[in-house]
Design a protein around this motif. Structure first.
Motif, PDB file in Angstrom:
ATOM      1  N   VAL A   1      53.189  23.913  29.715  1.00 10.01           N
ATOM      2  CA  VAL A   1      53.281  25.375  29.617  1.00 10.01           C
ATOM      3  C   VAL A   1      52.408  26.052  30.670  1.00 10.01           C
ATOM      4  O   VAL A   1      52.856  26.953  31.390  1.00 10.01           O
ATOM      5  N   VAL A   2      51.155  25.609  30.801  1.00  8.34           N
ATOM      6  CA  VAL A   2      50.197  26.246  31.715  1.00  8.34           C
ATOM      7  C   VAL A   2      50.618  26.071  33.168  1.00  8.34           C
ATOM      8  O   VAL A   2      50.653  27.040  33.943  1.00  8.34           O
ATOM      9  N   LEU A   3      50.962  24.840  33.567  1.00  3.57           N
ATOM     10  CA  LEU A   3      51.308  24.569  34.964  1.00  3.57           C
ATOM     11  C   LEU A   3      52.582  25.301  35.387  1.00  3.57           C
ATOM     12  O   LEU A   3      52.648  25.869  36.483  1.00  3.57           O
ATOM     13  N   ASN A   4      53.575  25.291  34.514  1.00  3.76           N
ATOM     14  CA  ASN A   4      54.821  25.978  34.869  1.00  3.76           C
ATOM     15  C   ASN A   4      54.660  27.490  34.831  1.00  3.76           C
ATOM     16  O   ASN A   4      55.342  28.204  35.574  1.00  3.76           O
ATOM     17  N   LEU A   5      53.755  27.978  34.004  1.00  2.00           N
ATOM     18  CA  LEU A   5      53.453  29.413  34.010  1.00  2.00           C
ATOM     19  C   LEU A   5      52.824  29.807  35.352  1.00  2.00           C
ATOM     20  O   LEU A   5      53.114  30.880  35.900  1.00  2.00           O
ATOM     21  N   LEU A   6      51.993  28.928  35.909  1.00  2.00           N
ATOM     22  CA  LEU A   6      51.397  29.174  37.226  1.00  2.00           C
ATOM     23  C   LEU A   6      52.474  29.233  38.316  1.00  2.00           C
ATOM     24  O   LEU A   6      52.410  30.069  39.219  1.00  2.00           O
ATOM     25  N   VAL A   7      53.469  28.344  38.212  1.00  5.32           N
ATOM     26  CA  VAL A   7      54.574  28.354  39.178  1.00  5.32           C
ATOM     27  C   VAL A   7      55.358  29.658  39.059  1.00  5.32           C
ATOM     28  O   VAL A   7      55.693  30.296  40.071  1.00  5.32           O
ATOM     29  N   ILE A   8      55.656  30.067  37.829  1.00 10.88           N
ATOM     30  CA  ILE A   8      56.420  31.304  37.586  1.00 10.88           C
ATOM     31  C   ILE A   8      55.685  32.518  38.136  1.00 10.88           C
ATOM     32  O   ILE A   8      56.266  33.363  38.826  1.00 10.88           O
ATOM     33  N   ILE A   9      54.375  32.600  37.862  1.00 14.37           N
ATOM     34  CA  ILE A   9      53.570  33.728  38.356  1.00 14.37           C
ATOM     35  C   ILE A   9      53.509  33.708  39.879  1.00 14.37           C
ATOM     36  O   ILE A   9      53.647  34.752  40.535  1.00 14.37           O
ATOM     37  N   SER A  10      53.319  32.525  40.456  1.00 16.46           N
ATOM     38  CA  SER A  10      53.187  32.395  41.916  1.00 16.46           C
ATOM     39  C   SER A  10      54.423  32.908  42.632  1.00 16.46           C
ATOM     40  O   SER A  10      54.333  33.758  43.531  1.00 16.46           O
ATOM     41  N   ILE A  11      55.583  32.386  42.247  1.00 21.03           N
ATOM     42  CA  ILE A  11      56.823  32.751  42.948  1.00 21.03           C
ATOM     43  C   ILE A  11      57.217  34.196  42.647  1.00 21.03           C
ATOM     44  O   ILE A  11      57.724  34.905  43.515  1.00 21.03           O
ATOM     45  N   SER A  12      56.979  34.649  41.427  1.00 17.40           N
ATOM     46  CA  SER A  12      57.354  36.013  41.049  1.00 17.40           C
ATOM     47  C   SER A  12      56.459  37.061  41.704  1.00 17.40           C
ATOM     48  O   SER A  12      56.929  38.138  42.086  1.00 17.40           O
ATOM     49  N   HIS A  13      55.166  36.744  41.848  1.00 13.57           N
ATOM     50  CA  HIS A  13      54.200  37.751  42.302  1.00 13.57           C
ATOM     51  C   HIS A  13      54.187  37.929  43.815  1.00 13.57           C
ATOM     52  O   HIS A  13      54.224  39.064  44.312  1.00 13.57           O
ATOM     53  N   PHE A  14      54.139  36.828  44.555  1.00 11.17           N
ATOM     54  CA  PHE A  14      53.949  36.912  46.006  1.00 11.17           C
ATOM     55  C   PHE A  14      55.290  37.075  46.722  1.00 11.17           C
ATOM     56  O   PHE A  14      56.169  36.212  46.622  1.00 11.17           O
ATOM     57  N   LYS A  15      55.438  38.154  47.458  1.00 12.89           N
ATOM     58  CA  LYS A  15      56.702  38.483  48.114  1.00 12.89           C
ATOM     59  C   LYS A  15      57.134  37.444  49.140  1.00 12.89           C
ATOM     60  O   LYS A  15      58.324  37.175  49.307  1.00 12.89           O
ATOM     61  N   GLN A  16      56.166  36.841  49.820  1.00  6.11           N
ATOM     62  CA  GLN A  16      56.503  35.872  50.859  1.00  6.11           C
ATOM     63  C   GLN A  16      57.167  34.617  50.277  1.00  6.11           C
ATOM     64  O   GLN A  16      57.831  33.870  50.994  1.00  6.11           O
ATOM     65  N   LEU A  17      56.973  34.419  48.984  1.00  2.00           N
ATOM     66  CA  LEU A  17      57.546  33.245  48.329  1.00  2.00           C
ATOM     67  C   LEU A  17      58.933  33.517  47.762  1.00  2.00           C
ATOM     68  O   LEU A  17      59.527  32.641  47.132  1.00  2.00           O
ATOM     69  N   HIS A  18      59.448  34.729  47.976  1.00  2.00           N
ATOM     70  CA  HIS A  18      60.776  35.085  47.472  1.00  2.00           C
ATOM     71  C   HIS A  18      61.859  34.561  48.428  1.00  2.00           C
ATOM     72  O   HIS A  18      62.592  35.331  49.040  1.00  2.00           O
ATOM     73  N   THR A  19      61.937  33.247  48.535  1.00  2.00           N
ATOM     74  CA  THR A  19      62.954  32.607  49.365  1.00  2.00           C
ATOM     75  C   THR A  19      64.027  32.010  48.458  1.00  2.00           C
ATOM     76  O   THR A  19      63.776  31.768  47.267  1.00  2.00           O
ATOM     77  N   PRO A  20      65.225  31.755  48.989  1.00  2.00           N
ATOM     78  CA  PRO A  20      66.279  31.157  48.154  1.00  2.00           C
ATOM     79  C   PRO A  20      65.853  29.857  47.477  1.00  2.00           C
ATOM     80  O   PRO A  20      66.100  29.659  46.290  1.00  2.00           O
ATOM     81  N   THR A  21      65.186  28.977  48.241  1.00  2.00           N
ATOM     82  CA  THR A  21      64.748  27.702  47.671  1.00  2.00           C
ATOM     83  C   THR A  21      63.759  27.916  46.533  1.00  2.00           C
ATOM     84  O   THR A  21      63.860  27.286  45.470  1.00  2.00           O
ATOM     85  N   ASN A  22      62.797  28.825  46.732  1.00  2.00           N
ATOM     86  CA  ASN A  22      61.792  29.075  45.701  1.00  2.00           C
ATOM     87  C   ASN A  22      62.380  29.754  44.472  1.00  2.00           C
ATOM     88  O   ASN A  22      61.875  29.575  43.361  1.00  2.00           O
TER      89      ASN A  22
END
Length: 329
Positions: free
Chosen positions: A44-65
């Motif tokens: 739960v904790v690790l995947n929540l970190l992934v969700i927050i990371s990709i959702s929050h940072f605009k530069q990570l808004h790529t198709p693959t991510n």
């Protein structure tokens, strides 16, 4: 003697209809509880970190991510589904027939969505490596968002049809009070096996074999010409290296996924998954759940941007107003 018998029942007040608790050493029971609880919490904790990371940072808004975000969401829910396995560890189910059916229904949907997401990852890497000139036009954020949504919607509809009988008649196959068991119709189970495992896994393997062949040939070509490239070409080479590195990383994710999921479907092929609470299926079910904990760990090992976002999240620097614009890549 009656007191001793009553203590072995899930519901001592229901002497004739209650299920019996399996006899297990206390140390073994506590060890399994601690292990599964730790894996569930870590998932739960690790995947929540992934969700927050990709959702929050605009530069990570790529198709693959965005596809990885879908995978992280399914893995996040797996952490909660594991709670059902933990509750049922002592052999007694106290949440009723409806929650038993819903728990299995949710597990089926998550597994189906995860397999669909793996197919999307394979398609994404296939286009990126085998048809790089068309990648930016064919694989766009909007198209990926539509594909991810379709993946989840189709998983819900498909599994609703597969488990329709179970959801309508909860507790139909319960032999005693305190048991959580579902029996999947043979034809429904076969259809699920074909469309949730055989077809998508075949697509994944074929696409990644093609990606592997092309990646190896490209790597060989780059080694042969690396000394003669110009500055402009070297940028292209760097981009190709980046794409192949992503292909390798996601390849590891796909291989680990197959290793963890295949045993469950091998049991399914032998017809042993009809009784999902059978001891023969417990290990393979937990192994398929454990895969959801491994994915974020793979990201930590292979993605520098994920390690960077974790530091920003745990130090609360994402609370700053300009944090969304931070450079992660």
């Amino acid at each position: 003697m009656e007191t001793l018998e009553g203590s072995e029942l899930c519901f001592p007040q229901l002497l004739n209809t209650s299920c019996r608790k399996p006899v297990r050493p206390h140390f073994e029971t506590m060890l399994i509880y601690i292990l599964l609880s730790s894996i569930s919490l870590l998932t739960v904790v690790l995947n929540l970190l992934v969700i927050i990371s990709i959702s929050h940072f605009k530069q990570l808004h790529t198709p693959t991510n965005l596809i990885l975000l879908s995978l992280a969401v399914s893995d996040f829910f797996v952490g909660f589904v594991m709670c059902f396995q933990i509750i049922h560890l002592d052999g007694c189910w106290f949440l009723g027939d409806l929650m038993c059916a819903l728990g299995q229904y949710l597990a089926y949907i998550i597994t189906s969505a995860s397999v669909g997401t793996m197919v999307l990852i394979s398609v994404d890497r296939f286009v990126a490596i085998c048809h790089p000139l068309h990648y930016s036009t064919e694989i766009t954020e909007k198209r990926v968002q539509v594909c991810v949504c379709l993946c989840w919607v189709c998983s819900v509809i498909f599994q609703s049809l597969i488990l329709k009988d179970i959801l309508e008649k909860t507790g139909r196959y319960i032999s005693c009070v305190g048991e959580c068991i579902i029996v999947v119709n043979y034809i429904a189970g076969l259809v699920d096996l074909i469309f949730s495992f055989i077809v998508p896994i075949t697509v994944i393997v074929v696409l990644y074999m093609r990606v592997f062949v092309v990646a190896v040939s490209q790597a060989r070509a780059m080694r042969l010409h690396i000394a003669a490239v110009t500055l402009q070409k070297s940028v292209k080479v760097t981009a190709k290296k980046s794409e192949m590195k992503a292909a390798r990383t996601l390849g590891v994710v796909v291989v680990v996924f197959l290793i963890c999921l295949c045993p469950y479907y091998c049991v399914a092929l032998t017809g042993q998954d009809n009784l999902l609470n059978a001891s023969s299926a417990t290990f393979v079910i937990c192994l398929s759940y454990f895969n959801s904990c491994l994915n974020p760990l793979i990201y930590v090992l292979f993605y520098p941007w994920f390690r960077k976002t974790i530091r920003l999240i745990v130090t609360f620097k994402i609370m700053q107003s300009d944090s969304r614009e931070a450079k992660m890549l």
